[in-house]
Motif scaffolding. Structure first.
Motif, PDB file in Angstrom:
ATOM      1  N   ASN A 159      24.274  -1.183   1.725  1.00  0.00           N
ATOM      2  CA  ASN A 159      22.848  -0.962   2.021  1.00  0.00           C
ATOM      3  C   ASN A 159      22.308   0.288   1.332  1.00  0.00           C
ATOM      4  OD1 ASN A 159      20.412  -1.761   3.056  1.00  0.00           O
ATOM      5  ND2 ASN A 159      20.747  -0.866   5.087  1.00  0.00           N
ATOM      6  N   THR A 160      22.687   0.457   0.065  1.00  0.00           N
ATOM      7  CA  THR A 160      22.149   1.543  -0.745  1.00  0.00           C
ATOM      8  C   THR A 160      21.507   0.939  -1.995  1.00  0.00           C
ATOM      9  OG1 THR A 160      24.219   1.844  -1.987  1.00  0.00           O
ATOM     10  CG2 THR A 160      23.936   3.134   0.035  1.00  0.00           C
ATOM     11  N   GLY A 161      20.775   1.769  -2.716  1.00  0.00           N
ATOM     12  CA  GLY A 161      20.197   1.347  -3.983  1.00  0.00           C
ATOM     13  C   GLY A 161      18.758   0.891  -3.918  1.00  0.00           C
ATOM     14  N   LEU A 162      18.247   0.656  -2.723  1.00  0.00           N
ATOM     15  CA  LEU A 162      16.834   0.287  -2.567  1.00  0.00           C
ATOM     16  C   LEU A 162      16.155   1.382  -1.740  1.00  0.00           C
ATOM     17  CD1 LEU A 162      17.185  -3.549  -1.898  1.00  0.00           C
ATOM     18  CD2 LEU A 162      16.576  -2.419  -4.042  1.00  0.00           C
ATOM     19  N   THR A 163      16.162   2.587  -2.297  1.00  0.00           N
ATOM     20  CA  THR A 163      15.667   3.752  -1.570  1.00  0.00           C
ATOM     21  C   THR A 163      14.144   3.822  -1.537  1.00  0.00           C
ATOM     22  OG1 THR A 163      15.820   5.088  -3.587  1.00  0.00           O
ATOM     23  CG2 THR A 163      17.733   5.079  -2.133  1.00  0.00           C
ATOM     24  N   GLN A 164      13.485   3.242  -2.545  1.00  0.00           N
ATOM     25  CA  GLN A 164      12.031   3.192  -2.588  1.00  0.00           C
ATOM     26  C   GLN A 164      11.573   1.784  -2.186  1.00  0.00           C
ATOM     27  OE1 GLN A 164      10.246   5.974  -3.558  1.00  0.00           O
ATOM     28  NE2 GLN A 164      12.120   7.133  -3.966  1.00  0.00           N
ATOM     29  N   ILE A 165      10.286   1.640  -1.915  1.00  0.00           N
ATOM     30  CA  ILE A 165       9.795   0.327  -1.485  1.00  0.00           C
ATOM     31  C   ILE A 165       9.780  -0.684  -2.629  1.00  0.00           C
ATOM     32  CG2 ILE A 165       8.353   1.355   0.295  1.00  0.00           C
ATOM     33  CD1 ILE A 165       5.904   0.610  -1.460  1.00  0.00           C
ATOM     34  N   GLY A 230      -0.288   4.398   2.625  1.00  0.00           N
ATOM     35  CA  GLY A 230       1.031   4.334   2.017  1.00  0.00           C
ATOM     36  C   GLY A 230       2.181   4.366   2.992  1.00  0.00           C
ATOM     37  N   ASP A 231       1.970   4.938   4.184  1.00  0.00           N
ATOM     38  CA  ASP A 231       3.061   5.023   5.160  1.00  0.00           C
ATOM     39  C   ASP A 231       3.040   3.874   6.172  1.00  0.00           C
ATOM     40  OD1 ASP A 231       0.742   5.781   6.401  1.00  0.00           O
ATOM     41  OD2 ASP A 231       1.545   7.632   7.286  1.00  0.00           O
ATOM     42  N   SER A 232       2.152   2.921   5.987  1.00  0.00           N
ATOM     43  CA  SER A 232       2.077   1.781   6.888  1.00  0.00           C
ATOM     44  C   SER A 232       3.161   0.774   6.551  1.00  0.00           C
ATOM     45  CB  SER A 232       0.703   1.116   6.782  1.00  0.00           C
ATOM     46  OG  SER A 232       0.700  -0.151   7.409  1.00  0.00           O
ATOM     47  N   SER A 233       3.698   0.095   7.563  1.00  0.00           N
ATOM     48  CA  SER A 233       4.733  -0.909   7.332  1.00  0.00           C
ATOM     49  C   SER A 233       4.187  -2.111   6.570  1.00  0.00           C
ATOM     50  CB  SER A 233       5.319  -1.372   8.670  1.00  0.00           C
ATOM     51  OG  SER A 233       4.318  -1.984   9.468  1.00  0.00           O
ATOM     52  N   ARG A 234       2.876  -2.290   6.569  1.00  0.00           N
ATOM     53  CA  ARG A 234       2.275  -3.427   5.863  1.00  0.00           C
ATOM     54  C   ARG A 234       1.828  -3.071   4.445  1.00  0.00           C
ATOM     55  NH1 ARG A 234      -1.885  -6.454   9.822  1.00  0.00           N
ATOM     56  NH2 ARG A 234      -2.711  -4.359  10.156  1.00  0.00           N
ATOM     57  N   ARG A 289      -4.298  -0.495  -3.744  1.00  0.00           N
ATOM     58  CA  ARG A 289      -4.150  -1.246  -2.503  1.00  0.00           C
ATOM     59  C   ARG A 289      -5.267  -2.270  -2.467  1.00  0.00           C
ATOM     60  NH1 ARG A 289      -6.728   0.982   2.723  1.00  0.00           N
ATOM     61  NH2 ARG A 289      -8.382  -0.170   1.652  1.00  0.00           N
ATOM     62  N   GLU A 290      -4.984  -3.461  -1.955  1.00  0.00           N
ATOM     63  CA  GLU A 290      -6.052  -4.444  -1.809  1.00  0.00           C
ATOM     64  C   GLU A 290      -7.215  -3.825  -1.056  1.00  0.00           C
ATOM     65  OE1 GLU A 290      -3.255  -8.485  -1.674  1.00  0.00           O
ATOM     66  OE2 GLU A 290      -4.178  -7.715   0.160  1.00  0.00           O
ATOM     67  N   ASN A 364     -16.124   8.292  -7.383  1.00  0.00           N
ATOM     68  CA  ASN A 364     -15.643   6.930  -7.611  1.00  0.00           C
ATOM     69  C   ASN A 364     -15.372   6.232  -6.283  1.00  0.00           C
ATOM     70  OD1 ASN A 364     -12.683   6.707  -6.899  1.00  0.00           O
ATOM     71  ND2 ASN A 364     -12.500   8.411  -8.334  1.00  0.00           N
ATOM     72  N   PRO A 365     -15.443   4.921  -6.260  1.00  0.00           N
ATOM     73  CA  PRO A 365     -15.320   4.170  -5.012  1.00  0.00           C
ATOM     74  C   PRO A 365     -13.902   3.737  -4.674  1.00  0.00           C
ATOM     75  CG  PRO A 365     -15.967   2.676  -6.752  1.00  0.00           C
ATOM     76  CD  PRO A 365     -15.819   4.040  -7.391  1.00  0.00           C
ATOM     77  N   PHE A 366     -12.919   4.187  -5.449  1.00  0.00           N
ATOM     78  CA  PHE A 366     -11.588   3.603  -5.362  1.00  0.00           C
ATOM     79  C   PHE A 366     -10.755   4.188  -4.228  1.00  0.00           C
ATOM     80  CE2 PHE A 366     -12.606   3.627 -10.061  1.00  0.00           C
ATOM     81  CZ  PHE A 366     -13.187   2.375 -10.026  1.00  0.00           C
ATOM     82  N   TRP A 367      -9.764   3.406  -3.818  1.00  0.00           N
ATOM     83  CA  TRP A 367      -8.896   3.824  -2.716  1.00  0.00           C
ATOM     84  C   TRP A 367      -7.950   4.938  -3.164  1.00  0.00           C
ATOM     85  CZ3 TRP A 367      -3.499   3.298  -1.730  1.00  0.00           C
ATOM     86  CH2 TRP A 367      -3.125   3.619  -0.426  1.00  0.00           C
ATOM     87  N   ASN A 368      -7.287   4.759  -4.305  1.00  0.00           N
ATOM     88  CA  ASN A 368      -6.355   5.787  -4.764  1.00  0.00           C
ATOM     89  C   ASN A 368      -6.198   5.717  -6.277  1.00  0.00           C
ATOM     90  OD1 ASN A 368      -4.470   7.867  -4.694  1.00  0.00           O
ATOM     91  ND2 ASN A 368      -2.754   6.474  -4.367  1.00  0.00           N
TER      92      ASN A 368
END
Length: 394
Positions: A159-165, A230-234, A289-290, A364-368
């Motif tokens: 369970n290593t190697g997928l440290t980022q989303i 960014g910290d939301s599970s969704r 983000r959508e 600007n109107p953007f989220w990020n």
């Protein structure tokens, strides 16, 4: 470990890279790419030319994905055109990467304590295309790939190697490479590869569960009371590029599990995504983000490219004409509007109501996305010029 089994067949078997010659409009587009930014990054662009993957020290993020993105796009461009200059670039990069493989099988620049699998996913997509176009490369590349797969398998077991989303959400890209090897060059490794597929699915985010009425976000994300940041599970599911890449997840999982109930969820995911988060050009609205469907919100060039790839993959896997139509819509609308006619400059975001492309000076109107998000150039927000070449890998 899982037992050996045949994979579910494609409805339409993809033609091997290099087996047909692009003509007409397609040849014109590939030639523009070769003569433009995509065909010259290896010569001057620091994120490619000085990448840590080939001995340099220039990168735009800790993910070390810059050169693998470039490589994955350049291979089909080089061999699609049979361009000797670009083929030489592919071979140079391949030689360095393989020659500098770590003793334990790791590919790339990360030290053992910081290893993340994600950037190897686009690298492997490039490798399988390289072998497909030039099978003389197999003796050089396959041993490196299988030594890495053994290491990846052991990392996933632990369970290593997928440290980022990113690797957890984009694992279908690696499933595609594993399945291609499984069917074309198994070399007695079928059991390990099949087990690795199951491990990737189990360690990754559950796309089919997201494509259900209980979990899919139908609402304008800007109106949700509990913001999805960014910290939301969704968040991994609604990052626009993730959403585009994830649209092929069900089909990649179906091929090795045989679970055809997953395909209806995949079809719902595609239809819902474009119905509730799509833009008029055939891509997905999302400024990292959508977001809302308002005409002043943008869609990333990266999202258009990944949308095309997912729709192309779904079409040749499942055979629905709907997917081919969606791929074509993005290819003829979302992609070209973000690239200048000579393919030397690009936008990070394309906006439906965009009377000009200029620096937005904090308004600007953007989220990020920063103030330079709609300028045509070669920017670092991030440098999505790398993704222009990625459009070739369909």
């Amino acid at each position: 470990m899982a037992d050996y089994q045949a994979l579910a067949p494609f409805t339409f078997q993809p033609l091997p890279l290099g087996s047909i010659q692009p003509l007409g409009w397609m040849n014109d587009q590939l030639t523009l790419m070769a003569d433009g930014l995509a065909g010259h990054q290896y010569e001057f662009y620091h994120i490619v030319h000085h990448s840590p993957w080939i001995g340099g020290d220039s990168e735009y993020s800790i993910l070390n994905e810059g050169l693998p993105y470039w490589f994955n796009g350049l291979v089909p461009l080089a061999y699609g055109l049979n361009d000797s200059r670009l083929i030489a670039q592919v071979e140079d990069a391949t030689e360095y990467i393989v020659a500098h493989q770590w003793d334990d099988g790791w590919l790339g620049p990360e030290a053992p304590a910081d290893r993340d699998l994600w950037a190897r996913f686009p690298l492997f997509l490039g490798f399988i295309q390289l072998i497909e176009a030039d099978n003389t490369q197999a003796n050089r590349v396959l041993p490196a790939m299988y030594t890495f797969i053994e290491l990846m398998h052991s990392m996933l077991v632990e369970n290593t190697g997928l440290t980022q989303i990113w690797g957890r959400v984009r694992f279908p890209d690696m499933l595609i490479s594993l399945q291609w090897l499984y069917e074309n060059y198994p070399l007695g490794n079928q059991t390990m590869m099949l087990d690795t597929m199951y491990l990737l699915e189990s360690r990754g985010f559950d796309w089919p569960s997201y494509w259900t009425k209980d979990n899919f976000i139908f609402a304008d994300l800007d109106t949700i009371q509990d913001p999805i940041n960014g910290d939301s599970s969704r968040f991994p599911f609604v990052h626009a590029v993730n959403a585009a890449q994830g649209l092929k997840a069900g089909a990649t999982i179906y091929r090795f599990t045989g679970n055809d109930s997953i395909l209806e969820k995949n079809r719902n995911g595609v239809k819902w995504t474009f119905s509730y988060h799509g833009d008029p050009a055939g891509s997905i609205i999302g400024d990292e983000r959508e977001s809302s469907l308002n005409a002043n919100r943008g869609s990333e060039l990266c999202t258009a490219v990944e949308t095309m790839y997912s729709m192309s993959y779904l079409y040749h896997t499942l055979g629905d004409n709907y997917f081919a139509d969606r791929c074509e819509r993005a290819a003829f609308n979302a992609l070209p509007v973000s690239i200048t006619a000579n393919h030397w400059a690009h936008q990070y975001l394309a906006v439906p109501s965009e009377p000009y492309a200029k620096q937005l000076s904090g308004n600007n109107p953007f989220w990020n996305v920063g103030d330079n998000g709609i300028i045509y150039g070669l920017g670092d927000n991030p440098p999505s010029g790398i993704s222009i070449a990625g459009a070739d890998r369909m």
